[in-house]
Design a protein around this motif. Structure first.
Motif, short mmCIF file in Angstrom:
data_model
loop_
_atom_site.label_atom_id
_atom_site.label_comp_id
_atom_site.label_asym_id
_atom_site.label_seq_id
_atom_site.Cartn_x
_atom_site.Cartn_y
_atom_site.Cartn_z
N GLY A 91 0.86 -1.09 -0.20
CA GLY A 91 -0.05 0.01 0.00
C GLY A 91 0.88 1.17 -0.03
N ILE A 95 -0.68 1.14 -3.23
CA ILE A 95 -1.96 0.75 -3.37
C ILE A 95 -2.97 1.58 -2.56
N ALA A 108 -6.48 2.82 -0.13
CA ALA A 108 -7.74 2.15 0.35
C ALA A 108 -8.87 2.45 -0.90
N PRO A 158 -9.38 0.50 -3.49
CA PRO A 158 -8.18 0.45 -4.86
C PRO A 158 -9.01 0.51 -6.19
N GLY A 213 -3.61 -5.07 3.52
CA GLY A 213 -4.94 -5.14 3.82
C GLY A 213 -5.74 -5.65 2.85
N GLY A 214 -6.77 -5.51 2.76
CA GLY A 214 -7.94 -5.89 1.75
C GLY A 214 -7.81 -5.13 0.51
N SER A 215 -7.34 -3.82 0.51
CA SER A 215 -7.24 -3.02 -0.99
C SER A 215 -6.04 -3.78 -1.63
N VAL A 216 -4.79 -4.00 -0.83
CA VAL A 216 -3.79 -4.48 -1.63
C VAL A 216 -3.90 -5.94 -1.84
N LEU A 267 -4.30 -6.16 8.16
CA LEU A 267 -5.34 -5.58 8.69
C LEU A 267 -6.47 -6.59 8.70
N ASN A 317 -10.31 -16.00 0.52
CA ASN A 317 -11.44 -16.15 -0.35
C ASN A 317 -11.20 -15.95 -1.81
N GLY A 336 -12.59 -13.76 -3.74
CA GLY A 336 -13.11 -12.29 -4.26
C GLY A 336 -12.37 -10.87 -4.26
N THR A 337 -12.62 -10.34 -5.04
CA THR A 337 -11.68 -9.29 -5.01
C THR A 337 -12.44 -7.87 -5.48
N VAL A 338 -12.27 -6.56 -4.94
CA VAL A 338 -13.29 -5.41 -5.25
C VAL A 338 -12.39 -4.25 -5.60
N LYS A 395 -18.04 0.53 -8.22
CA LYS A 395 -17.06 -0.11 -7.35
C LYS A 395 -17.54 -1.39 -7.32
N HIS A 445 -20.87 0.36 -1.74
CA HIS A 445 -19.92 0.75 -2.77
C HIS A 445 -20.15 1.95 -3.16
N HIS A 453 -14.59 1.63 3.68
CA HIS A 453 -15.66 0.49 3.52
C HIS A 453 -16.38 -0.10 4.85
O1 NZQ Z 1 -2.01 1.97 2.61
P1 NZQ Z 1 -1.23 1.66 3.90
O2 NZQ Z 1 -0.33 2.68 4.22
O3 NZQ Z 1 -0.79 0.23 4.05
O4 NZQ Z 1 -2.28 1.94 4.95
C1 NZQ Z 1 -3.58 1.01 5.06
C2 NZQ Z 1 -4.91 1.79 4.70
O5 NZQ Z 1 -4.61 3.28 4.84
C3 NZQ Z 1 -3.76 0.79 6.74
N1 NZQ Z 1 -3.01 -0.41 7.05
C4 NZQ Z 1 -3.32 -1.59 6.71
N2 NZQ Z 1 -2.52 -2.39 7.52
C5 NZQ Z 1 -2.29 -1.54 8.56
C6 NZQ Z 1 -2.51 -0.18 8.18
N3 NZQ Z 1 -2.18 0.84 9.08
C7 NZQ Z 1 -1.28 0.47 10.22
N4 NZQ Z 1 -0.85 -0.76 10.31
C8 NZQ Z 1 -1.18 -1.83 9.59
N5 NZQ Z 1 -0.95 -3.04 10.14
O6 NZQ Z 1 -5.31 0.70 6.55
C9 NZQ Z 1 -5.89 1.40 5.62
C10 NZQ Z 1 -7.02 0.67 4.98
O7 NZQ Z 1 -6.53 -0.29 4.30
P2 NZQ Z 1 -7.37 -1.25 3.45
O8 NZQ Z 1 -6.62 -2.59 2.86
O9 NZQ Z 1 -8.11 -0.39 2.64
O10 NZQ Z 1 -8.49 -1.84 4.52
P3 NZQ Z 1 -9.33 -3.13 4.53
O11 NZQ Z 1 -8.59 -4.31 4.59
O12 NZQ Z 1 -10.52 -3.02 5.28
O13 NZQ Z 1 -10.01 -3.44 2.84
C11 NZQ Z 1 -10.90 -2.58 2.26
C12 NZQ Z 1 -11.03 -2.90 0.92
O14 NZQ Z 1 -11.14 -4.19 0.90
C13 NZQ Z 1 -12.70 -4.62 -0.07
C14 NZQ Z 1 -13.37 -3.29 0.35
O15 NZQ Z 1 -14.18 -2.86 -0.60
C15 NZQ Z 1 -12.29 -2.19 0.19
O16 NZQ Z 1 -11.76 -1.83 -0.80
N6 NZQ Z 1 -13.50 -5.56 0.29
C16 NZQ Z 1 -12.95 -6.93 -0.11
C17 NZQ Z 1 -13.56 -8.24 0.26
C18 NZQ Z 1 -13.06 -9.41 -0.35
N7 NZQ Z 1 -12.08 -9.34 -1.37
O17 NZQ Z 1 -13.51 -10.47 -0.12
C19 NZQ Z 1 -14.88 -7.99 0.71
C20 NZQ Z 1 -15.05 -6.90 1.63
O18 NZQ Z 1 -16.66 -6.78 1.69
C21 NZQ Z 1 -14.75 -5.86 0.91
O19 NZQ Z 1 -15.70 -5.22 -0.10
#
Ligand code: NZQ
Ligand code: ZN
Length: 386
Positions: free
Chosen positions: A38, A68, A70, A72, A97-100, A140, A148, A150-152, A161, A272, A282
């Motif tokens: 990210g 990447i 949030a 994404p 996390g999920g975005s990556v 995260l 899983n 899935g990817t969004v 989205k 979304h 999210h």
């Molecule tokens: O970008 P960095 O600097 O890494 O910061 C991230 C980001 O700003 C930060 N973060 C992550 N791990 C961290 C941390 N900060 C400090 N320490 C750590 N260890 O957290 C922020 C959010 O990260 P993100 O990956 O966006 O969060 P999340 O894991 O909630 O993912 C959200 C995304 O996943 C999708 C959502 O739509 C959204 O785009 N989803 C994916 C699904 C799936 N594939 O099954 C299902 C879900 O329903 C969801 O839709």
């Protein structure tokens, strides 16, 4: 119970320092890796440097695609596909996390085609039958994407989205070390808890009766409430982080949907719109939406809500409506207690945005598979969120 298929090939290594097993798990897949990260967190925490040194130890050359965001964008995935093709990598390692991880899944399938990955999300391309081997190092606890298919991703130009899934997108191995989530700030911790609870609810409101899945769902939500409060009160509470990580994975790895025909997913579809229009987290969109969606669908779901009131909050009121109202109130109170919003005003979305939101909902035909959403429903739910 509705007929269902249960298939989950992802190997999970869970616990402190499971990264020590990274080399033996990945070297069988090749000698060149694309690391996907990210914005800043994995470098700030030192995790990225640790993974790079592990690459050197196990003799794997690596390239990195970083930045990447949030929520994404598909363009990042397309750019990373070009890098993966140029370097002819053998595997992808997603650290985040999920975005990556969702972006990494898109890269994995994009490697074998000559069109934008967005064509998959638009359902304009054939289902992928192959993808680069994907390994995830989760930082995260929220989405369950680590276990899983899935990817969004989103397209900000068109205001879409979209989710996508294919069996070849399951990660080969996911490394779930709760200590990697100790640095997650309180707001992101809360959004992650909101997301995992939402996944449980989406499947709970699926079609069909499945007593085991329903009790699983209630247990996931009950424990998410218990450990979510602990993790917010003390972010360095390893046990709370450990439980939340495993809860988030189980909330969307196929366990809860058995016999429920995959679930409703109307709230996610609605959320979304909020994320693509306003770039809100999210989980924040979901904690605003769910109390409103539950209220809107009462009294049609009173008996289901009474089941949750009993099995999540130990409230066993003979009057179903009273119990149902109690569940909705307690859920909203919990969201406020852990610091995730329950009203649009808390994320600076004001009633002046009403038509923009309704237009996007209509354009994207936002809907649930069991609880159908019409334009009347869009507006009624919106009114409950201001
Ligand atoms: O970008 P960095 O600097 O890494 O910061 C991230 C980001 O700003 C930060 N973060 C992550 N791990 C961290 C941390 N900060 C400090 N320490 C750590 N260890 O957290 C922020 C959010 O990260 P993100 O990956 O966006 O969060 P999340 O894991 O909630 O993912 C959200 C995304 O996943 C999708 C959502 O739509 C959204 O785009 N989803 C994916 C699904 C799936 N594939 O099954 C299902 C879900 O329903 C969801 O839709
Ligand atoms: Zn979600």
């Amino acid at each position: 119970m509705e007929n269902f298929k249960y298939y989950n090939p992802t190997k999970v290594l869970f616990g402190n320092d499971v990264l020590d097993h990274l080399c033996p798990e990945i070297t069988a897949y090749g000698s060149k890796a694309l690391l996907v990260i990210g914005k800043t967190s994995v470098k700030t925490s030192g995790l990225y440097a640790r993974v790079v040194s592990l690459m050197n130890i196990c003799g794997i050359s690596h390239y990195t695609y970083e930045g990447i965001k949030a929520n994404p964008l598909y363009q990042d995935a397309d750019e990373a596909v070009a890098l993966a093709k140029e370097k002819q990598v053998d595997m992808i390692i997603a650290i985040g996390g999920g975005s990556v991880i969702d972006t990494a899944k898109a890269i994995a399938m994009g490697f074998y085609v000559n069109h934008s990955v967005w064509d998959f999300y638009l359902q304009k391309a054939a289902k992928p039958t192959q993808a680069l081997p994907l390994f995830t190092i989760l930082t995260l606890a929220a989405t369950g994407t680590e276990m899983n298919s899935g990817t969004v991703l989103q397209n900000n130009e068109t205001g879409k989205k979209l989710g996508y899934s294919a069996p070849c997108l399951f990660p080969k191995v996911s490394f779930l070390d709760p200590s990697l989530t100790l640095t997650v700030p309180p707001n992101q911790t809360a959004y992650g808890v909101s997301d995992l609870i939402s996944h449980a609810l989406e499947q709970f409101f699926g079609k069909g009766e499945s007593p085991l899945s329903d009790l699983y769902t209630a247990a996931v939500i009950k424990l998410a409430v218990q450990y979510g409060i602990q993790a917010i009160e003390n972010p360095s509470n390893y046990e709370a982080r450990e439980q939340i990580m495993w809860l988030a994975t189980n909330a969307l790895n196929g366990t809860l949907k058995a016999g429920k025909n995959a679930g409703d997913w109307g709230v996610h579809d609605y959320e979304h719109t909020l994320s693509v229009l306003f770039d809100i987290a999210h989980g924040a969109g979901l904690s605003i939406l769910y109390p409103a969606w539950l209220k809107h669908h009462q009294p049609g779901i009173n008996s289901k809500l009474a089941f949750l009131a009993k099995n999540v909050f130990d409230v066993d009121d003979s009057d179903q409506t009273t119990a149902a109202n109690f569940f909705i109130q307690k859920l909203a109170q919990f969201y406020t207690q852990i610091g995730t919003p329950t009203k649009l005003s808390e994320v600076d979305i004001l009633p002046t945005e009403k038509n923009k939101i309704l237009d996007n909902l209509k354009t994207n035909k936002v809907n649930g598979s069991v609880y159908k959403l019409t334009e009347v429903d869009y507006e009624a739910i919106l009114e409950l969120m201001w």
